[in-house]
Design a protein around this motif. Structure first.
Motif, PDB file in Angstrom:
ATOM      1  N   MET A   1       7.379  -4.064  12.568  1.00 49.00           N
ATOM      2  CA  MET A   1       6.957  -4.744  11.343  1.00 49.00           C
ATOM      3  C   MET A   1       5.724  -5.563  11.670  1.00 49.00           C
ATOM      4  N   LEU A   2       4.698  -5.457  10.836  1.00 50.66           N
ATOM      5  CA  LEU A   2       3.544  -6.310  11.040  1.00 50.66           C
ATOM      6  C   LEU A   2       2.912  -6.692   9.723  1.00 50.66           C
ATOM      7  N   GLU A   3       2.196  -7.806   9.768  1.00 54.92           N
ATOM      8  CA  GLU A   3       1.625  -8.342   8.550  1.00 54.92           C
ATOM      9  C   GLU A   3       0.150  -8.618   8.753  1.00 54.92           C
ATOM     10  N   THR A   4      -0.639  -8.342   7.731  1.00 57.95           N
ATOM     11  CA  THR A   4      -2.060  -8.637   7.835  1.00 57.95           C
ATOM     12  C   THR A   4      -2.607  -9.047   6.469  1.00 57.95           C
ATOM     13  N   LEU A   5      -3.744  -9.737   6.506  1.00 57.79           N
ATOM     14  CA  LEU A   5      -4.395 -10.168   5.283  1.00 57.79           C
ATOM     15  C   LEU A   5      -5.714  -9.416   5.174  1.00 57.79           C
ATOM     16  N   LEU A   6      -5.903  -8.696   4.063  1.00 54.32           N
ATOM     17  CA  LEU A   6      -7.114  -7.885   3.920  1.00 54.32           C
ATOM     18  C   LEU A   6      -7.774  -8.160   2.570  1.00 54.32           C
ATOM     19  N   PRO A   7      -9.103  -8.019   2.498  1.00 54.99           N
ATOM     20  CA  PRO A   7      -9.743  -8.054   1.181  1.00 54.99           C
ATOM     21  C   PRO A   7      -9.130  -6.962   0.301  1.00 54.99           C
ATOM     22  N   ALA A   8      -9.023  -7.236  -1.031  1.00 53.30           N
ATOM     23  CA  ALA A   8      -8.288  -6.337  -1.928  1.00 53.30           C
ATOM     24  C   ALA A   8      -8.703  -4.870  -1.798  1.00 53.30           C
ATOM     25  N   ALA A   9      -9.997  -4.619  -1.745  1.00 51.13           N
ATOM     26  CA  ALA A   9     -10.450  -3.223  -1.698  1.00 51.13           C
ATOM     27  C   ALA A   9     -10.006  -2.563  -0.393  1.00 51.13           C
ATOM     28  N   ARG A  10     -10.069  -3.334   0.714  1.00 50.63           N
ATOM     29  CA  ARG A  10      -9.663  -2.783   2.014  1.00 50.63           C
ATOM     30  C   ARG A  10      -8.156  -2.518   2.054  1.00 50.63           C
ATOM     31  N   ALA A  11      -7.370  -3.355   1.339  1.00 51.44           N
ATOM     32  CA  ALA A  11      -5.921  -3.155   1.323  1.00 51.44           C
ATOM     33  C   ALA A  11      -5.596  -1.796   0.702  1.00 51.44           C
ATOM     34  N   GLN A  12      -6.364  -1.420  -0.331  1.00 51.83           N
ATOM     35  CA  GLN A  12      -6.144  -0.107  -0.938  1.00 51.83           C
ATOM     36  C   GLN A  12      -6.484   1.007   0.048  1.00 51.83           C
ATOM     37  N   ASP A  13      -7.565   0.789   0.826  1.00 50.84           N
ATOM     38  CA  ASP A  13      -7.929   1.791   1.841  1.00 50.84           C
ATOM     39  C   ASP A  13      -6.783   1.965   2.843  1.00 50.84           C
ATOM     40  N   LEU A  14      -6.204   0.837   3.259  1.00 49.69           N
ATOM     41  CA  LEU A  14      -5.127   0.919   4.252  1.00 49.69           C
ATOM     42  C   LEU A  14      -3.950   1.712   3.684  1.00 49.69           C
ATOM     43  N   GLN A  15      -3.622   1.468   2.404  1.00 55.28           N
ATOM     44  CA  GLN A  15      -2.508   2.199   1.808  1.00 55.28           C
ATOM     45  C   GLN A  15      -2.788   3.693   1.739  1.00 55.28           C
ATOM     46  N   ARG A  16      -4.059   4.028   1.537  1.00 56.30           N
ATOM     47  CA  ARG A  16      -4.431   5.449   1.503  1.00 56.30           C
ATOM     48  C   ARG A  16      -4.319   6.072   2.888  1.00 56.30           C
TER      49      ARG A  16
END
Ligand SMILES: Nc1nc2c(ncn2[C@@H]2O[C@H](COP(=O)(O)OP(=O)(O)OP(=O)(O)O)[C@@H](O)[C@H]2O)c(=O)[nH]1
Ligand SMILES: [Mg+2]
Length: 644
Positions: A594-609
Motif C-alpha cells: 500500500m502506498l500513498e502519493t499526492l499528485l497534481p490532478a491531471a497527473r493523477a489521471q495519468d497514473l490511473q491510466r
C-alpha cells in the motif's frame, strides 16, 4: 392515518447493480409486471437514450413503490465517479440508503467514498451485497472487507447458500440462531448500556424482540449498518431486504401544517421544453397555484406552481398538493435551478461533500452559426445538471469536468437534444488564486476613477487554506445608505454577493479564494446613490486591493492511495516519480503493498491510466481531493491579464 414515506437512495460503485436492483424492487412490489434489463435498455430508471445506449446511469431518477402503509420513493443514482455531483444532490434529500456492493468485486473505491459521505451525513443505511449468483462471489471475504474498509459496526442479517450459482439463496437469521443472536447482542451492547448489562449476565438472556427493536433504533441513528445478501437478477434476498427497508430505516409523516420548505435535487425539461423541478418536501404543504419563493446562492426568485405530480406508485401522479416527506415534480417555476431551496431553508444547508471538479475544457461549436445556440444550450444544461459549471471568458466557453466520460456525455447530449456538434479542447486543470499578502484600496467620492455618488474601501488579507471567502464590515452604520438597503443585514448580504461575484475572476484569471475581505470605508450622496453604484464599485476596488496584495495561482492536488502487488512496487514508484509525486515508503500486507502519493490532478489521471499496465491489472487506486498547491513560478504580482 397518513402514509409514512421513506426517501431512499440506492448508491454504489459503477456497475454494482443499482438499476437492476431498482427494477427488481419495483417488480416485487407489484409496480411493474415484467422485469426490464439494463443490458437490453428496458429498465424503468435509465430511461435516457444515452443511458440505454451506454448501459450506465448518468442522471438520478425517482420511482415509487409501497410496502404496506409505507411509500418508498427510490432514487437510483449513477455510480461512475464523473457523475458524483448528481449523487451529492440526492444525498441532501434522503431519509435512508441502500449501499450496494458486488459480491464478486467486493468493496471498491467509490463504495468507500459513498460510505464516508453516508457516515458524515449520518444517513441510516442498509448494505446489500449483490450478485451472489455470479461465479467468483464471496461471503466471508466480502464481510471482512466491509468491516475493515467501510465500517466495523456492521451486522450480517443472514447466511448465503449455493454461493456463485444461479440457485444462490439468502436466509435471514431468526430467534433460534444462537450464534448470530450472540453476535447481534454483542454489537448492540457496544452502544447500549441496558443491553450490555443483560448480555453480560447471560449471552442469550436479552429477549429477541428487544434485540430487534434496538437494532432498528441503532440503524435509524446510523450507529450500525445491517448487511443483506442477494441477487438483483434472480431475486434472491429481495423479500428480506424489503423487510429491512420497512422495519429498520426511518420513515415519517412530517409536519404538513408547518411552513413550506423543500429542496430541488433534479431538473428536467418536459416534452414542450418546460422546466420540471423535483422537490423533496421537508415540511409544510405546496398546492397548485401557490406562489413560492425559491433560490440558491445569490439568487432569489418567486414563481407560481402550475401543476404538481407526486410520487406514489411508479412515476409521478397528478395531484393538487404535496406535503412534508413527499417528493413531487413541480411545473411553472421558470427560474428554478438544481440545488435550490424552496421556502424556508431545509435542515443542514449544503457544504460540499465531495471534491470539486478539478478539470475543465473549452467547448466550441463546429458550425460557427451554432455559437449562440451553444451558449443557450449550455446554460440550460447547467440549470439541470449540478456538474456543468459554465465559465465564459472573452470569446470562449469552458465547462468544468470530473473526467472524460462526462465530456463524452455532454458532447452526446448537445448533439442529441440540441442538434449542436461540438469539439472540446484538451482538458486542463482548474486552478485558484490566493492572496499572498495584504492589500487595500478605496474610491472616495469625487476620486478620478470613481464616477459614482458612492464611496467604498476594501482590504484583502490572506486566510487559511480551504477556509473560502469571509466578508466583514468595519464601518459605522451611519455611513450605510439605509434608504437603499433598509437593514444592515440586508446591506451585508448584498455586499457579500457583490464581493463573491467579483472574486470569480482574479488578476490572473482564476477564482480567488482563501481570503478575508474587510470593508473599511463607505459613503454616499443621498438620494442619488443606489445599489447599482455599490455593485459597480466593488469589482473596481477589490481588483485594486488584490493587485496590491499579489496573488499566487494554486493547482488542485489529488491524493492517490494505491494497493498493488508487492512485486510491482519498483515500476509503480518510478512512474509516480516521473509524474512529479513523492511517495512514503510502501507498507506491506502479505503480497500486497500500500502506498500513498499526492499528485497534481491531471497527473493523477495519468497514473490511473498507467496503473493496469504497471501492475498486470491488479493495482487499485483510490483518489481523494488533496487541496491546492501553489504553482512554482506564479507567486507575486500579476503582470498581465491572464494565467491561462
Ligand atoms: N449475475 C448478476 N448480474 C447482475 C446483478 N445485478 C446486476 N447485474 C449486472 O451487472 C451489470 C450492471 O448492472 P446495473 O444495474 O446497470 O448497475 P448500476 O449499479 O446501476 O450501474 P451504474 O448506474 O452505471 O453505476 C448489468 O450487466 C447487470 O445485468 C446480479 O445480481 N447478478
Ligand atoms: Mg444504474
Amino acid at each position: 392515518m397518513p402514509r409514512r414515506t421513506l426517501n431512499l437512495g440506492i448508491l454504489a460503485h459503477v456497475d454494482a447493480g443499482k438499476t437492476t436492483l431498482t427494477e427488481r424492487l419495483l417488480f416485487a412490489a407489484g409496480v411493474i409486471d415484467e422485469i426490464g434489463s439494463v443490458d437490453a435498455g428496458t429498465t424503468q430508471t435509465d430511461s435516457l437514450a444515452l443511458e440505454r445506449r451506454r448501459g450506465i446511469t448518468i442522471k438520478s431518477a425517482v420511482v415509487s413503490f409501497s410496502i404496506e402503509d409505507l411509500t418508498v420513493n427510490l432514487l437510483d443514482t449513477p455510480g461512475h465517479p464523473d457523475f458524483i455531483a448528481e449523487v451529492e444532490r440526492v444525498l441532501s434529500v434522503l431519509d435512508g440508503a441502500v449501499l450496494v456492493i458486488s459480491a464478486v468485486e467486493g468493496v471498491q473505491p467509490q463504495t468507500r467514498v459513498l460510505m464516508r459521505a453516508l457516515r458524515r451525513l449520518r444517513i441510516p443505511a442498509l448494505l446489500f451485497v449483490n450478485k451472489i449468483d455470479r461465479a467468483g462471489a464471496g461471503e466471508e471475504r466480502v464481510l471482512r472487507a466491509i468491516s475493515a474498509r467501510l465500517s466495523p459496526a456492521v451486522v450480517p442479517m443472514g447466511s448465503v447458500s449455493g454461493l456463485g450459482t444461479r440457485a444462490a439463496g439468502f436466509t435471514a437469521w431468526g430467534e433460534t440462531d444462537a450464534a448470530a443472536r450472540v453476535r447481534l447482542a454483542e454489537m448492540l451492547a457496544e452502544r447500549d448500556e441496558e443491553i450490555l448489562a443483560a448480555y453480560v449476565d447471560d449471552e442469550l438472556g436479552v429477549p429477541y424482540a428487544r434485540l430487534r427493536r434496538e437494532l432498528a433504533s441503532q440503524t435509524r441513528r446510523a450507529l450500525v449498518y445491517p448487511v443483506f445478501f442477494g441477487s438483483a437478477v434472480t431475486g434472491a434476498g429481495l423479500p428480506e431486504l424489503m423487510d429491512g427497508l420497512a422495519g429498520l430505516l426511518p420513515a415519517g409523516t412530517g409536519n404538513a401544517a408547518g411552513p413550506a420548505s423543500g429542496r430541488v435535487f433534479k431538473i428536467e425539461r418536459g416534452p414542450g421544453g418546460e422546466k420540471l423541478a423535483y422537490v423533496r418536501m421537508f415540511s409544510g404543504t405546496i398546492r397548485t397555484r401557490d406562489r413560492l419563493r425559491f433560490g440558491g446562492e445569490g439568487r432569489d426568485h418567486e414563481g407560481k406552481v402550475t401543476a404538481i405530480g407526486v410520487f406514489e406508485r411508479g412515476p409521478a401522479t397528478p395531484r393538487t398538493s404535496v406535503s412534508a416527506g413527499q417528493i413531487a415534480r413541480l411545473r411553472g417555476l421558470d427560474e428554478i435551478q438544481i440545488g435550490d431551496q424552496i421556502g424556508e431553508s431545509p435542515p443542514g444547508a449544503a457544504e460540499p461533500l465531495f471534491a470539486p471538479p478539478t478539470l475543465e475544457s473549452v467547448v466550441a461549436a463546429r458550425r460557427p452559426d451554432d455559437r449562440a445556440a451553444l451558449r443557450v444550450a449550455l446554460r440550460q444544461l447547467a440549470e439541470q445538471d449540478p456538474l456543468i459549471n459554465v465559465r465564459q471568458s472573452p470569446g470562449e466557453l469552458a465547462v468544468s469536468l470530473y473526467g472524460e466520460v462526462q465530456k463524452e456525455v455532454i458532447e452526446a447530449t448537445l448533439a442529441d437534444d440540441f442538434g449542436i456538434d461540438v469539439t472540446f479542447r484538451p482538458t486542463t486543470t482548474i486552478c485558484i488564486e490566493r492572496p499572498v499578502g495584504s492589500g487595500q484600496a478605496a474610491e472616495p467620492i469625487g476620486a478620478p476613477g470613481n464616477p459614482f455618488p458612492a464611496a467604498l474601501g476594501l482590504r484583502v488579507d490572506p486566510a487559511p487554506a480551504g477556509s473560502g471567502v469571509a466578508f466583514r464590515i468595519e464601518v459605522d452604520v451611519r455611513s450605510v445608505p439605509m434608504y437603499v438597503y433598509k437593514t444592515v443585514g440586508n446591506f451585508a448580504a448584498m455586499m457579500t454577493r457583490y464581493v463573491t461575484r467579483a472574486l470569480r475572476e482574479g488578476p490572473r484569471g482564476w477564482r480567488v479564494t482563501d481570503c478575508a475581505v474587510t470593508m473599511f470605508e463607505c459613503g454616499y450622496i443621498s438620494p442619488s446613490a443606489t445599489a447599482a453604484h455599490f455593485r459597480k464599485l466593488t469589482p473596481l476596488v477589490l481588483m485594486a486591493a488584490l493587485d496590491q496584495a499579489g496573488t499566487v495561482v494554486c493547482e488542485p492536488m489529488i491524493r492517490v492511495s494505491l494497493e498493488i502487488p508487492a512485486g510491482t512496487v519498483t515500476p509503480v514508484l518510478a512512474a509516480v516519480a516521473r509524474l512529479g509525486g513523492a511517495a512514503a515508503p510502501p507498507v506491506l500486507h502479505g503480497d500486497i503493498a500500500m502506498l500513498e502519493t499526492l499528485l497534481p490532478a491531471a497527473r493523477a489521471q495519468d497514473l490511473q491510466r498507467l496503473l493496469p499496465g504497471l501492475t498486470g491489472g491488479e493495482g487499485v487506486a483510490e483518489t481523494s481531493f488533496g487541496g491546492y498547491r501553489p504553482l512554482a513560478a506564479s507567486a507575486g504580482r500579476a503582470q498581465s491579464s491572464g494565467g491561462r
